[in-house]
Design a protein around this motif. Structure first.
Motif, PDB file in Angstrom:
ATOM      1  N   ARG A   2       0.832  -1.206   0.000  1.00 50.04           N
ATOM      2  CA  ARG A   2       0.000   0.000   0.000  1.00 50.04           C
ATOM      3  C   ARG A   2       0.866   1.256   0.000  1.00 50.04           C
ATOM      4  N   ASP A   3       2.011   1.190   0.700  1.00 48.53           N
ATOM      5  CA  ASP A   3       2.915   2.340   0.698  1.00 48.53           C
ATOM      6  C   ASP A   3       3.449   2.620  -0.703  1.00 48.53           C
ATOM      7  N   LEU A   4       3.749   1.565  -1.454  1.00 44.82           N
ATOM      8  CA  LEU A   4       4.233   1.745  -2.819  1.00 44.82           C
ATOM      9  C   LEU A   4       3.139   2.316  -3.712  1.00 44.82           C
ATOM     10  N   ALA A   6       0.748   4.318  -2.722  1.00 46.96           N
ATOM     11  CA  ALA A   6       0.636   5.736  -2.372  1.00 46.96           C
ATOM     12  C   ALA A   6       1.785   6.529  -2.967  1.00 46.96           C
ATOM     13  N   PHE A   7       2.978   5.956  -2.920  1.00 50.20           N
ATOM     14  CA  PHE A   7       4.155   6.602  -3.520  1.00 50.20           C
ATOM     15  C   PHE A   7       3.948   6.795  -5.015  1.00 50.20           C
ATOM     16  N   THR A 215      11.911  -2.735  -2.574  1.00 46.23           N
ATOM     17  CA  THR A 215      11.083  -1.535  -2.704  1.00 46.23           C
ATOM     18  C   THR A 215      11.899  -0.314  -3.101  1.00 46.23           C
ATOM     19  N   ARG A 219      11.075   2.258  -6.230  1.00 42.11           N
ATOM     20  CA  ARG A 219      10.923   3.703  -6.062  1.00 42.11           C
ATOM     21  C   ARG A 219      11.925   4.467  -6.926  1.00 42.11           C
TER      22      ARG A 219
END
Length: 248
Positions: A2-4, A6-7, A215, A219
């Motif tokens: 989920r963090d990825l 959002a990123f 990750t 990014r």
């Protein structure tokens, strides 16, 4: 994951707000035509970018997805159907760009750099231990997700000419790619049955991320892909300055 998501969504929003993309309606006709002609050269680099990445991919599942997407660019092996590049030319002609303008157009230095840097980033990605993840991430974000964002914004300017007055949508390239290249689902909810190229690639990227926990590579690759796209559009900022268009 989920963090990825959002990123990634934050990068997409940042790109969508690029002054040139956000103000395509303010560009004079000649400058908009110049943008489309330059963007055509980047589009022509799409298939060799996929070919280069395919040469460097070792992951069989990722290779199959990339091969299938590449083959869709040439839908008829017997030559009776136009390729996607030819569809782009047809849209350009419908938008009023002449064959003579196509013949006379040449890539600017900024356009050449955007293409060459994309090839360089692919080649560099292939040298990493997590090459498969980096290559698939680049193909998806540079070649699909951000392309859909570009065409979403360009379509607002094109729509009155290609689908105005309630008539049939005559776009063969820009509108279909705006729809079919988009990120339709978050990384946590993609499937090989997804209709978009972005989501089909994301199925394998999600699996590799779960296995490799890379990750940072994801990014970094997406940030660099965004930089390439942004640098291409920066060359058209002076056109906005000339008309005093607001810049977010």
């Amino acid at each position: 994951m989920r963090d990825l998501d959002a990123f990634e969504d934050a990068l997409i929003d940042r790109f969508r707000q690029h002054p040139v993309l956000a103000n395509t309606g303010s560009l004079p006709d000649a400058d908009f035509a110049a943008l489309l002609l330059q963007r055509r050269f980047v589009s022509l680099a799409f298939t060799p970018s996929y070919d280069l990445a395919i040469d460097l991919l070792g992951d069989e599942a990722g290779l199959r997805i990339a091969r299938a997407i590449l083959r869709e660019e040439y839908p008829d092996g017997r030559g009776h159907t136009r390729s996607h590049r030819e569809d782009m030319k047809e849209d350009l002609l419908q938008l009023g760009i002449t064959r003579e303008e196509l013949v006379a157009s040449r890539p600017t230095e900024a356009t050449r750099r955007a293409i060459e840097d994309a090839f360089e980033l692919i080649a560099e990605a292939g040298g990493h231990a997590d090459a498969d993840l980096r290559l698939l991430t680049f193909l998806r974000f540079w070649g699909e997700v951000l392309v859909s964002v570009e065409y979403e914004n360009l379509w607002r300017r094109m729509e009155p000419m290609l689908a105005g007055d309630g008539g049939r949508n005559r776009s063969r390239f820009y509108y279909p790619h705006y729809v079919h290249d988009a990120k339709a689902h978050p990384l946590t909810a993609v499937s090989l049955l997804s209709a978009t190229h972005s989501d089909r690639l994301a199925t394998r990227i999600s699996e590799l991320l779960a296995r490799q926990h890379a990750t940072d590579a994801f990014r970094e690759t997406e940030e660099r892909a965004l930089h390439l796209k942004t640098a291409f559009y920066d060359q058209f900022l002076p056109a906005l300055d000339r008309v005093g268009a607001p810049q977010p």
